[in-house]
Every structure is written in structure tokens, then in C-alpha cells.
Scaffold this motif. Structure first.
Motif, PDB file in Angstrom:
ATOM      1  N   VAL A 103      85.311  76.549  24.061  1.00  0.00           N
ATOM      2  CA  VAL A 103      86.156  75.383  24.310  1.00  0.00           C
ATOM      3  C   VAL A 103      87.612  75.773  24.038  1.00  0.00           C
ATOM      4  O   VAL A 103      87.922  76.348  22.993  1.00  0.00           O
ATOM      5  CB  VAL A 103      85.750  74.195  23.416  1.00  0.00           C
ATOM      6  CG1 VAL A 103      86.550  72.951  23.800  1.00  0.00           C
ATOM      7  CG2 VAL A 103      84.258  73.936  23.514  1.00  0.00           C
ATOM      8  N   ARG A 104      88.468  75.434  24.993  1.00  0.00           N
ATOM      9  CA  ARG A 104      89.883  75.803  24.847  1.00  0.00           C
ATOM     10  C   ARG A 104      90.576  74.901  23.841  1.00  0.00           C
ATOM     11  O   ARG A 104      90.266  73.714  23.710  1.00  0.00           O
ATOM     12  CB  ARG A 104      90.597  75.688  26.201  1.00  0.00           C
ATOM     13  CG  ARG A 104      91.929  76.431  26.248  1.00  0.00           C
ATOM     14  CD  ARG A 104      92.739  76.018  27.456  1.00  0.00           C
ATOM     15  NE  ARG A 104      93.283  74.667  27.289  1.00  0.00           N
ATOM     16  CZ  ARG A 104      94.010  74.044  28.221  1.00  0.00           C
ATOM     17  NH1 ARG A 104      94.225  74.633  29.391  1.00  0.00           N
ATOM     18  NH2 ARG A 104      94.473  72.827  28.016  1.00  0.00           N
ATOM     19  N   GLY A 105      91.569  75.474  23.173  1.00  0.00           N
ATOM     20  CA  GLY A 105      92.353  74.718  22.201  1.00  0.00           C
ATOM     21  C   GLY A 105      93.593  74.103  22.813  1.00  0.00           C
ATOM     22  O   GLY A 105      93.707  73.951  24.034  1.00  0.00           O
ATOM     23  N   THR A 106      94.554  73.758  21.959  1.00  0.00           N
ATOM     24  CA  THR A 106      95.763  73.066  22.406  1.00  0.00           C
ATOM     25  C   THR A 106      96.616  73.964  23.291  1.00  0.00           C
ATOM     26  O   THR A 106      97.052  75.037  22.869  1.00  0.00           O
ATOM     27  CB  THR A 106      96.584  72.598  21.192  1.00  0.00           C
ATOM     28  OG1 THR A 106      95.779  71.751  20.383  1.00  0.00           O
ATOM     29  CG2 THR A 106      97.823  71.851  21.635  1.00  0.00           C
ATOM     30  N   SER A 107      96.859  73.496  24.530  1.00  0.00           N
ATOM     31  CA  SER A 107      97.672  74.274  25.452  1.00  0.00           C
ATOM     32  C   SER A 107      98.451  73.398  26.413  1.00  0.00           C
ATOM     33  O   SER A 107      99.156  73.910  27.267  1.00  0.00           O
ATOM     34  CB  SER A 107      96.780  75.251  26.246  1.00  0.00           C
ATOM     35  OG  SER A 107      97.533  76.088  27.069  1.00  0.00           O
ATOM     36  N   SER A 108      98.320  72.069  26.310  1.00  0.00           N
ATOM     37  CA  SER A 108      99.003  71.159  27.234  1.00  0.00           C
ATOM     38  C   SER A 108      99.444  69.918  26.481  1.00  0.00           C
ATOM     39  O   SER A 108      99.063  69.691  25.321  1.00  0.00           O
ATOM     40  CB  SER A 108      98.076  70.772  28.388  1.00  0.00           C
ATOM     41  OG  SER A 108      97.006  69.972  27.915  1.00  0.00           O
TER      42      SER A 108
END
Length: 984
Positions: free
Chosen positions: A475-480
Motif C-alpha cells: 500500500v502506497r504512503g503519502t504522496s498527494s
């Protein structure tokens, strides 16, 4: 702190009285820009005056063809009347007048800036000590007196532009030789006018703001049933403001940072409510941005002092054999217990005792105590396995950010604008052509991926890792910007309904979770169920049915992975989760502990994110208020002090110079009254049960810390617990420690067999070379070197003025001549006052009885005339011009250094440079007198008549100016040499 009230409806908000140094710096930068523009204009006008280019002859300036000039003449005009009949000469005084007013304005405003700077340095952030009484008249003077200058200069300049362009630039029907509103000087002049106009725009802005505030006044809105000061209205405005900021960021980044899913329709409601609660909407505490900066910087040093004090107490206890009262063993059940004599632990390497001494913030007070923690042991199979798996799966938490999308696009033909990567669910077990080999993961297959990012939706991927026989959900983390919004939705929500849906039944009733993370985890759970990839991979006919299931993520993705693991656990009982640097507020205390069997969280050093909880932020806020209230020196001095790195051994001394001892700060201040009221209201709300559920990091925790004493490895992993992160650690690495690429490299490099030193808590912010020695304060007119630099500065300023005057005047020397004709007749010639660039025309003393050939009937007029083309400058004359200019250049540079010496302590080499500059100015000023050896002051023969002209030059006004400047330059050089010797 607080804002200075100038008038009833006018204050310095958002700046406090002791923040006006910021305004001073902004204005000083503004004046520097104006100085850069004004200086070439002044030089150009002075040179034009010296060369006579500012003359207006018979009503025409020198850019008109009708301009009568003697530059083309083949003789030297001596008197005004020799110019011809009807000759009328005047000067264009606009340039020098404008430059003079502008220079006067700059001097006055710089003096005002220095006065405001000094006044703003009075008192402390919470005790003005008469600061406002000094600042208020200065600001009133600025408003009503100083601001007249930019108005005058702007009007004067605009009118002059209009007058210059009138009647075809004053040339009427003729075409100008050149246009005065073109070129570099006019461009600089225009920039000056624009800067003056921008200065005046502040007043329409203030007036407009006051009108809007009046029209939106509270009493008129209350009559309509709308109260802007109500909690609800403030919350709505704050929510709209935050949403608007995020949308602006999205637009400025061309949507590359996300933001397309932000509708500003309640996404930030909870955060706005929490922020108002955090700031206590009912009680207003006057804190500015500068207060926050110096307060947090000082709080970081206070935290460092507490840690050092705990270590010193440990050392003292070890020497006194009282270590059992100092060191606390962490037994695993999160309780504090005293232990037996552990003096040997301080001298025994961690490899022999498999433990580490760490510092933990004390919940009961603001100190620290030393805790013994278990280091991951190479003899413990579980420790080795967990660390190995954490290092192995960390690459997935990193690659889900960008690499998975790149592989799907470049290797598997996914369209650039596609938001999902699907594989045929029927052939997914047999098709092995989706390898991640291009990024070094040859045995990993990409099974499914989502790349759409919204408020609820988040990018994730399902991969098959053949090397360790595991299915991985990353799961991707904070990026947007959407991710940031989810991060801010940290209010706790109940899990009652979630437990019933995922298969726990009533087991999750009464438990809570991070709202934003829960919404993401729900979407992930539903999407995984919908695409049926996991179900297919673990079906009875699947060759991967015996594989493990591992869920991983970093940052926000780590929190989502933890909650998703909790939701998938009933369906996949052997599931494991590795969360890298997850947020610190995911699950409630009891549920976080129950997840230790299948969740492992990894935190690095002082990483901020795992320490961000509502309780930690409130603790940080209260400690911040306490530190600000304890400051005993001015804010600018605190700012200068915190800019200098501080070694551990200097923390106590440096902090004592800035802060009152705890409990000794004055309580009779408006700020302390605000804090007392603030805390009283917070205590009342806590009694009323308004305190929210505390959330923690779930599962087991591995804390990876620096080991400065180690020679073979840099990091040591030890077992921590969720209570260890009960304080936000303010350090230089609090943000950089959150980077996942660094953590991946660290985990892969850790070798548990390596030798570790025990004293991992002994860290310092500075190296031996940068220890505190001297704070380089810059305080105007503080005279750190005494009054000598001030005297030298004044003498050098007088020298520069005299040097410029000696170059400008057309009376540098007085030239007398005796003419000897070929027949032997001798007659006195007409004298003339000559300068470096021009000479003075003469006029009759008595116009009614004047013999222009008789020198006794003539005197110098007020007009200077440039030398005609017939006069050729020899090498001595040219060298004199060059050296006169160099003396000004060297002098200005030297004055700059001297000016700084009146405000800050300068090192010896700076004084040496100043001495050299003033010696060069002295030499150049002296070589200016090569003019006396030029052909103008020599005997010469007339090329036509053959008459011999015997010339003699003596110093005139400009020459005396030059002599005086030479002496003063030398005095300044001697003074700098004296200062150099005194520092040697």
C-alpha cells in the motif's frame, strides 16, 4: 507578542512589536534594490554635470539637433560671451534634484529602520518593558512624515516624464539625436518609480481591508442570524480556508501533486474541529509565527538538556553504585520496575548483555529516565527472522510509490492515463510473464495494481514473491494532496460495524481507529474482495495456496496496511504485516496490543510521523507555551542564539542564558494570564469527558537508532513498545528519518552479529569543530569594537564626499599663462579654472567696462563647460581620471566593512582587508594629482601663431578637497591597522 496597536483600528498584525525586525529586513532589502538603482543614476548625473551634458543652451537640451555646443569648435571658449550672440545657458536640475531627494529619503528611512530595529529588541517576547511606547511614535512618524517622500518622488518623476516627452522631447520639428526615455539609466529610473508606487499600495490595501471588515461586521450579521464569531462559523471558515489552500497548491503544481478529488465539502471538517480544539477556540493566545519558530527551536534545546541531564544522572549513579534507582528495565508489560545493581551494564558491550540503554520521556514530569531495552539478538531465531523479513519486504513499501507503475507502463504496456492494472483472473495462475525483473526483482510477479488516488481510494499492488513464497499486498504512503487530507482525518471512529462485516463478530466492539486510515482500509478490503485476486491465489487449485500473505506499507500506507491486516486476518489467519514508519495514532491501546501476533512496525530514530498523536501535540503545545513564557532576553537575541549549533556540554549554560529557571518566570504578564485561562478551560473540558480516545501504533515495534560508538555498523535495532513514542522529539533529523529509501538501505545493512557500543544515547547536534564559541550578533550601533570604528566610519564618509567633490568640480586647479610672441612681446594670458572633466567659463566683473583679453576684468562664472575636441588628454591626465574613480571605488568598499564593524564583531582578516582598501584609496587619491603634470599645466606652442604659452597650475577648490580626502583615507587605513593589531 501581541500585535502593536498603533491606532484604535490599526495594528501591526500579524507581526508583534518584537517581530518588526522582519519588517526592517524587508524594508532594508527594498532599500538595497533602490540603492542599486539610484547609485548609477547619481553617478551618471554627476558625470553629466562634470562634462556639461546637463546644460540647456538656448532652450534645447543636448539630445536635440538645435543644441549649441562647442565640442566641435577648433578653439577653446574662455568666456560666456564667446559662445555667441543670443546665448542663454541654464542647467537641467531635475536629475540631481530627484537623486538628492531620493538619497535623503533613503537616509531618513534607513535611520528609521535602525531606530525601529533597536526599539524592537527591547524587552522579552512576553514582557515588552516599554517597547511599544518607543515603537508607536516611530510608526506614526513613518506613516505621516516619511511616506511623503515616495509620494513626492513619484509625482515629481511622472510629471518630469510628461514634460520631457512634450513637443517631441523639446526638439519641436527636429528629430532628436537620441531619446532620453530609452537606455539603461531610464530603465533604472522607471524601476525606482515602480518601487515607490508599490510602497504606497500598502495604504489602499489597508483601507480596503478595513472597509471589508466593517461591511462584514459582527453586529450586522448577528441581526441576520449569522454570527461569524461562533464556533461553527469559525470552523466552517477554517475548513474552507484549508481546502482553498490545498486547491491552490494543486493548481500551482498543475495537478501533479493530486487534488482532483478535493471537493472541499467536509473532507477537512474533523481536522478543522481538532485544530480549533487544539488552539482552544474559547481563549485566544497571542502567538506569532516568529514566536513559534524561536519557541520550538528553544524547546528542542530544552529537550536536549533534559536528555543530557538524565545521562549525567546515570553516570553519577553508576559511580555511586546507585544505578538500581536510575535504570529501568522494560520487561515487556510496559511497567516501570527497579532493578538490581547494573553498574556492570555500563562497561559491558551490548553484544554480551543483548540490551541497550535508551532515554524515555517521563509522563509525570518533563524529564527523561533511562530504560534498558532488548536489542534484537543473533541467537534469537524469531529476532533474526523478523529482521530479515522486515528488510526483505521493505523494498515493496518503497517500490509501490513509483516503480510498480513504471514497470506496468513500460514492460506490460499499460496506458499512461490508466488507473488500474488487471490480469485475466482465469489465467492468472498459469501466466508467468509479468515479472518485475526490470527493477531487480526477477522472482516477483505483478498480479494486480490500482493507481487511482482519491480521498478513499489509494494506490496499492498485489505481487507474488517466489523467493520467499509469499503473496505481498503493498500500500502506497503519502504522496498527494488527497493523502494529506486523509492524514489529517485522525479522529477516532468505532470499529463495531467493521468487526461484524469482516468476521470478528462483536470482538471489535468498543475499539477505535484513525478515521482517514479506516476509510482507506475499507476501500482496500472491498476492492480486494471485488477483484478476487487473493481469493484466486489462495484457492484449492492454486499452486500458491500454501504461500504466506504479507501486507506492507510506509507512512500512511503503513497505517492502512495495519488496519487492512486486521480486517483480512479472519480470512487469512497466517497473515503478517510490516508497517514502516506508520502514523502514531492508528488503533486504541488494547486493540494495538492484541495485534502484536501479526503486525510488526519499524520506526527509525526521531521520525516525526510515528510520534504525531493528539496527546503528543497537546504536550508539545503546553511545553512550547512554557518555554516562551520563560524567555528572559529579546526575541531577536533568542533567534540569533538558536541559529548557532550547540554541543551537549554547552546546552545547560546556553539555555540558562536565554530562559528563566522553571517556576521563576514572571507571572504578572498578559501572556501568562492567557496561558492560565487556556489551561483552566482545557482542564474543565477534560473533566467533562471531552478527551478523545487515545490511539497508538499497533503490533510489535522495532526502533532503529544510531550507534555513534560503533565502528562497523551505524544502526542498532531494539524492541520498543507503543508507549515509548510519547513525545515529539524536535531534532534536525525528525523529517529526514521518515524517508523510506534510507530505511530500506539501513535494514538491509544491519547485521546482528556486529559489535555495538552501549552508549547509543550519547548524541550531539554538532561536531568538535563547530562547538559554541561566539554568537555573531548583528545589532545596529552596538559597537562591539568600541567607538573607534564609528570614528573611522565618519572620517571615511567625509573622505568619500570630498573625493567625489574633487572629481566633480570644474575648479581642481587654477591655470595662469604668460604668452610670449615670436617677436619677443610678452603679455599675460587669460587664466582659467580647470577640472578633471570640465573647466569653468569666465564672465566680466563689470559688463559695462570689460576687456575680455584682460584677466583682471574676468572672474569665474557659475557655468562649467566640457573640454572641446581640440583639447587632447595626455597619459597623465587620463591616469588622473582613472585613479580618481578608483579612489571612490576602494573607499566605498572600505566604508562598507567599517559600517559592519559598528554592528557586529569582525575577525582580524576583515580588518586587514579594510586596511588594504583604505591604503589603495589613499594611493589612488594621491595619484589623482598627476593632473598637475599633464600638458594642460605645461608650456606649449600655438600651432598657428607660433606663440609660446607658459602655463602654471596651482591647486584650487577641487585640489584642496583631494588633499583632504587623501589625509582622511590614510587616517582610516591607520585606524584599521590599529584594530588589526589589537586583535592580533
Amino acid at each position: 507578542m501581541p500585535a502593536l496597536q498603533i491606532f484604535k483600528q490599526l495594528s501591526t498584525r500579524p507581526f508583534a512589536g518584537d517581530d518588526l525586525q522582519i519588517v526592517c529586513l524587508v524594508l532594508a532589502s527594498y532599500r538595497l534594490i533602490q540603492f542599486v538603482c539610484l547609485l548609477p543614476i547619481i553617478i551618471d548625473q554627476v558625470v553629466s554635470r562634470m562634462q556639461g551634458n546637463d546644460l540647456i543652451i538656448n532652450g534645447f537640451a543636448n539630445h536635440c539637433p538645435q543644441y549649441f555646443s562647442n565640442n566641435a569648435a577648433d578653439y577653446l571658449v574662455i568666456t560666456v560671451d564667446d559662445q555667441g550672440s543670443g546665448f542663454e545657458v541654464t542647467r537641467n536640475t531635475f536629475g540631481l534634484t530627484f537623486a538628492g531627494i531620493a538619497a535623503l529619503y533613503m537616509v531618513i528611512d534607513v535611520a528609521w529602520i535602525l531606530a525601529v530595529w533597536s526599539a524592537a529588541c527591547m524587552g522579552t517576547p512576553t514582557e515588552p518593558m516599554g517597547r511599544d511606547e518607543y515603537l508607536r511614535p516611530l510608526l506614526i512618524f513613518k506613516i505621516f512624515a516619511v511616506n511623503i517622500f515616495p509620494i513626492l518622488l513619484l509625482v515629481f518623476g511622472v510629471l518630469q516624464i510628461a514634460a520631457t516627452r512634450k513637443d517631441n522631447y523639446g526638439c519641436f520639428e527636429e528629430t532628436p539625436v537620441y531619446y532620453p526615455d530609452k537606455g539603461a539609466m531610464y530603465a533604472l529610473f522607471s524601476i525606482l518609480l515602480v518601487t515607490y508606487a508599490l510602497e504606497l499600495l500598502i495604504w489602499p490595501t489597508i483601507i480596503t481591508n478595513k472597509v471589508i471588515r466593517y461591511l462584514r461586521g459582527g453586529s450586522r450579521l448577528k441581526n441576520l442570524g449569522l454570527d461569524r464569531n461562533s464556533t461553527h462559523s469559525k470552523g466552517k471558515r477554517l475548513e474552507s480556508c484549508l481546502g482553498g489552500i490545498l486547491k491552490c497548491v494543486s493548481v500551482l503544481c498543475c495537478n501533479k501533486a493530486g487534488g482532483h478529488d478535493l471537493k472541499n465539502k467536509g473532507e477537512l471538517k474533523d481536522f478543522a474541529s481538532n485544530l480549533m480544539e487544539f488552539a482552544n477556540n474559547d481563549t485566544k493566545v497571542d502567538v506569532t509565527l516568529s514566536d513559534m519558530y524561536v519557541g520550538l527551536k528553544m524547546l528542542a534545546r530544552v529537550q536536549g538538556e533534559r536528555r543530557v541531564e538524565a545521562i549525567r544522572n546515570l553516570h553519577k549513579a553508576s559511580l555511586n553504585k546507585d544505578i538500581e534507582e536510575t535504570v529501568v528495565v522494560d520487561p515487556g508489560d510496559y511497567t516501570k520496575t527497579s532493578v538490581t545493581d547494573r553498574r556492570a551494564l555500563l562497561i559491558t558491550p551490548a553484544r554480551n548483555r543483548n540490551s541497550i540503554l535508551t532515554l524515555k520521556a517521563n509522563d509525570e514530569d518533563e524529564g527523561f529516565y533511562v530504560v534498558e531495552k532488548n536489542v534484537l539478538s543473533p541467537s534469537n531465531e524469531d529476532d533474526v527472522r523478523i529482521l530479515k523479513n522486515a528488510a526483505h519486504f521493505s523494498i515493496y513499501a518503497q517500490y509501490i510509490y513509483f516503480h510498480v507503475r513504471d514497470v506496468a507502463t513500460m514492460d506490460f504496456g499499460l496506458a499512461e492515463d490508466s488507473t488500474s492494472f488487471f490480469r485475466d483472473i482465469e489465467t492468472i495462475l498459469e501466466d508467468h510473464s509479468y515479472s518485475m525483473a526490470s527493477v531487480g526483482m526477477e522472482q516477483t510477479q505483478l498480479m494486480h495494481a490500482n493507481f487511482f488516488n482519491g480521498i478513499c481510494q489509494t494506490p496499492y499492488a498485489i505481487l507474488l514473491d517466489g523467493s520467499v513464497k509469499s503473496v505481498v499486498v503493498a500500500v502506497r504512503g503519502t504522496s498527494s494532496l488527497e493523502d494529506w487530507v486523509v492524514d489529517l482525518q485522525y479522529v477516532p471512529l468505532p470499529l463495531d460495524q467493521v468487526g461484524k462485516v469482516v468476521g470478528y463478530g462483536p470482538a471489535l466492539e468498543g475499539h477505535h481507529c484513525h478515521k482517514g486510515v479506516l476509510s482507506r482500509a475499507k476501500w482496500l478490503y472491498n476492492d480486494i474482495k471485488k477483484n478476487r485476486v487473493l481469493k484466486r491465489l489462495f484457492s484449492d487449485e492454486s499452486p500458491y495456496r500454501n504461500y504466506d500473505l504479507t501486507v506492507v506499507g510506509h507512512s500512511l500506507g503503513g497505517g492502512c496496511a495495519q488496519v487492512l491486516s486486521l480486517m483480512l486476518r479472519p480470512s487469512y489467519p497466517t497473515l503478517k504485516c510490516f508497517a514502516y514508519e506508520p502514523p502514531g495514532c492508528i488503533l486504541d491501546d488494547k486493540l494495538a496490543g492484541e495485534c502484536e501476533e501479526f503486525i510488526t512496525s519499524i520506526v527509525r530514530n526521531d521520525d516525526l510521523v510515528p510520534r504525531i498523536t493528539q496527546q503528543n501535540l497537546e504536550t508539545l503545545r503546553d511545553e512550547f507555551f512554557d518555554v516562551v513564557a520563560r524567555m528572559k532576553i529579546s526575541k531577536i537575541k533568542v533567534f540569533q542564539d538558536v541559529r548557532v549549533p550547540c554541543a551537549d556540554e554547552d546546552l545547560q549554560r546556553r539555555n540558562a542564558g536565554v530562559l528563566y529557571p522553571k517556576g521563576q518566570a514572571s507571572r504578572d504578564t498578559p501572556f501568562y494570564s492567557q496561558i492560565r485561562k487556556f489551561r483552566t478551560e482545557r482542564a474543565e473540558k477534560n473533566k467533562q469527558g471531552e478527551v478523545s480516545v487515545k490511539l497508538y501504533i499497533p503490533g510489535k515495534l522495532i526502533h532503529v537508532v544510531d550507534a555513534p560508538g560503533s565502528e562497523t555498523t551505524k544502526y542498532v535495532p531494539y524492541w520498543a513498545n507503543r508507549y515509548d513514542f510519547n513525545q515529539v522529539v524536535l531534532s534536525k533529523s525528525m523529517l529526514s528519518d521518515h524517508a523510506i529509501p534510507d530505511l530500506v538501505s539501513i535494514l538491509k545493512s544491519i547485521d546482528l552479529e556486529e559489535y555495538h557500543e552501549h552508549a547509543t544515547f550519547q548524541t550531539s547536534d554538532v561536531t568538535e569543530e563547530t562547538k559554541y564559541r561566539f554568537i555573531g550578533e548583528f545589532i545596529c550601533c552596538s559597537y562591539p569594537h568600541g567607538k573607534v570604528p564609528l570614528i573611522l566610519t565618519l572620517s571615511s564618509i567625509i573622505a568619500i564626499i570630498l573625493s567625489i567633490l574633487s572629481n566633480q568640480v570644474c575648479k581642481f586647479v587654477t591655470r595662469t599663462t604668460t604668452i610670449v610672441y615670436p617677436n619677443g612681446t610678452t603679455v599675460p594670458g587669460t587664466g582659467v579654472s580647470a577640472g578633471l572633466y570640465s573647466y569653468a567659463l569666465q564672465q566680466c566683473i563689470n559688463p559695462n567696462a570689460c576687456d575680455r583679453s584682460d584677466a583682471e576684468d574676468l572672474e569665474d562664472s557659475k557655468y562649467c563647460q566640457p573640454y572641446p575636441g581640440i583639447v587632447e588628454r595626455d597619459s597623465n591626465w587620463t591616469a588622473s581620471n582613472v585613479f580618481s574613480a578608483l579612489s571612490v571605488v576602494f573607499g566605498v568598499l572600505g566604508i562598507v566593512i567599517l559600517s559592519f564593524s559598528t554592528c557586529t564583531k569582525m575577525k582580524r582578516n576583515k580588518w586587514i582587508i579594510g586596511c588594504v582598501l583604505f591604503l589603495m584609496a589613499t594611493l589612488s587619491q594621491g595619484l589623482q594629482f598627476l593632473f598637475l603634470n599633464s600638458d594642460l599645466c605645461k608650456t606649449w606652442t600655438h600651432p598657428i601663431t607660433g606663440a609660446l604659452s607658459i602655463a602654471d597650475c596651482s591647486l584650487s577648490t577641487g585640489g584642496y578637497y583631494g588633499v583632504s580626502a587623501t589625509v582622511l583615507w590614510f587616517v582610516s587605513a591607520v585606524g584599521c591597522a590599529h584594530m588589526t593589531r589589537s586583535l592580533g
